[in-house]
Design a protein around this motif. Structure first.
Motif, PDB file in Angstrom:
ATOM      1  N   MET A   1     -96.879  18.969  93.356  1.00  0.00           N
ATOM      2  CA  MET A   1     -97.885  17.496  94.316  1.00  0.00           C
ATOM      3  C   MET A   1     -97.416  16.333  95.519  1.00  0.00           C
ATOM      4  N   MET A  31    -110.789  12.643 103.997  1.00  0.00           N
ATOM      5  CA  MET A  31    -111.093  14.176 102.737  1.00  0.00           C
ATOM      6  C   MET A  31    -111.806  15.612 103.738  1.00  0.00           C
ATOM      7  N   PHE A  36    -106.837  17.698 101.565  1.00  0.00           N
ATOM      8  CA  PHE A  36    -106.372  16.923 100.066  1.00  0.00           C
ATOM      9  C   PHE A  36    -107.282  17.101  99.254  1.00  0.00           C
ATOM     10  N   LYS A  37    -106.555  17.417  98.451  1.00  0.00           N
ATOM     11  CA  LYS A  37    -107.308  17.631  97.059  1.00  0.00           C
ATOM     12  C   LYS A  37    -108.261  17.418  95.803  1.00  0.00           C
ATOM     13  N   GLU A  38    -107.790  15.588  96.038  1.00  0.00           N
ATOM     14  CA  GLU A  38    -108.236  14.666  95.847  1.00  0.00           C
ATOM     15  C   GLU A  38    -108.200  13.097  96.591  1.00  0.00           C
ATOM     16  N   TYR A  59    -103.789  10.135  98.505  1.00  0.00           N
ATOM     17  CA  TYR A  59    -104.338  11.402  98.718  1.00  0.00           C
ATOM     18  C   TYR A  59    -103.283  12.207  98.272  1.00  0.00           C
ATOM     19  N   ALA A  61    -102.178  16.363  97.855  1.00  0.00           N
ATOM     20  CA  ALA A  61    -101.866  17.410  98.768  1.00  0.00           C
ATOM     21  C   ALA A  61    -101.168  17.885  97.907  1.00  0.00           C
ATOM     22  N   GLU A  62    -101.323  19.344  98.140  1.00  0.00           N
ATOM     23  CA  GLU A  62    -101.034  20.375  97.055  1.00  0.00           C
ATOM     24  C   GLU A  62     -99.358  20.424  97.752  1.00  0.00           C
ATOM     25  N   LYS A  66     -99.569  20.976 103.552  1.00  0.00           N
ATOM     26  CA  LYS A  66    -100.699  19.784 103.892  1.00  0.00           C
ATOM     27  C   LYS A  66    -100.508  19.020 104.865  1.00  0.00           C
TER      28      LYS A  66
END
Length: 100
Positions: A1, A31, A36-38, A59, A61-62, A66
């Motif tokens: 992450m 977003m 971005f995941k969250e 933010y 990201a995995e 990304k």
């Protein structure tokens, strides 16, 4: 992450307008890129020496791919929009952190 952290010192005279812009426009647009995941939005608890107020927008990201895609395809346009609206009323610092 990977955490893409954006720390902003915003002038108090536009603080409320800036928070509204961030919540209703900028963060949703970031977003909407799907990269971005969250996200999380914080106000720093200490006072800035210059009278501004500090915030952290985070933010998640995995992976770095990304982040690179965001920087190459989306960042400039979104940053320019922010710059036009709040010109000379903020200082910004961006950092990348890797979760261990």
């Amino acid at each position: 992450m990977i955490l893409y952290n954006v720390t902003v010192n915003i002038d108090q005279s536009v603080e409320d307008e800036w928070i509204k812009f961030m919540r209703e426009t900028h963060i949703p647009e970031v977003m909407a890129t799907g990269l971005f995941k969250e996200n999380k939005f914080f106000r720093l608890m200490h006072e800035a020496e210059d009278g501004g107020v500090n915030y952290s927008v985070q933010y998640f990201a995995e992976d770095m791919d990304k982040i690179k895609e965001y920087q190459e395809k989306h960042a400039r346009q979104l940053q320019d929009k922010h710059q036009l609206k709040f010109r000379d009323r903020y200082v910004i610092f961006r950092s990348l952190l890797e979760q261990l």
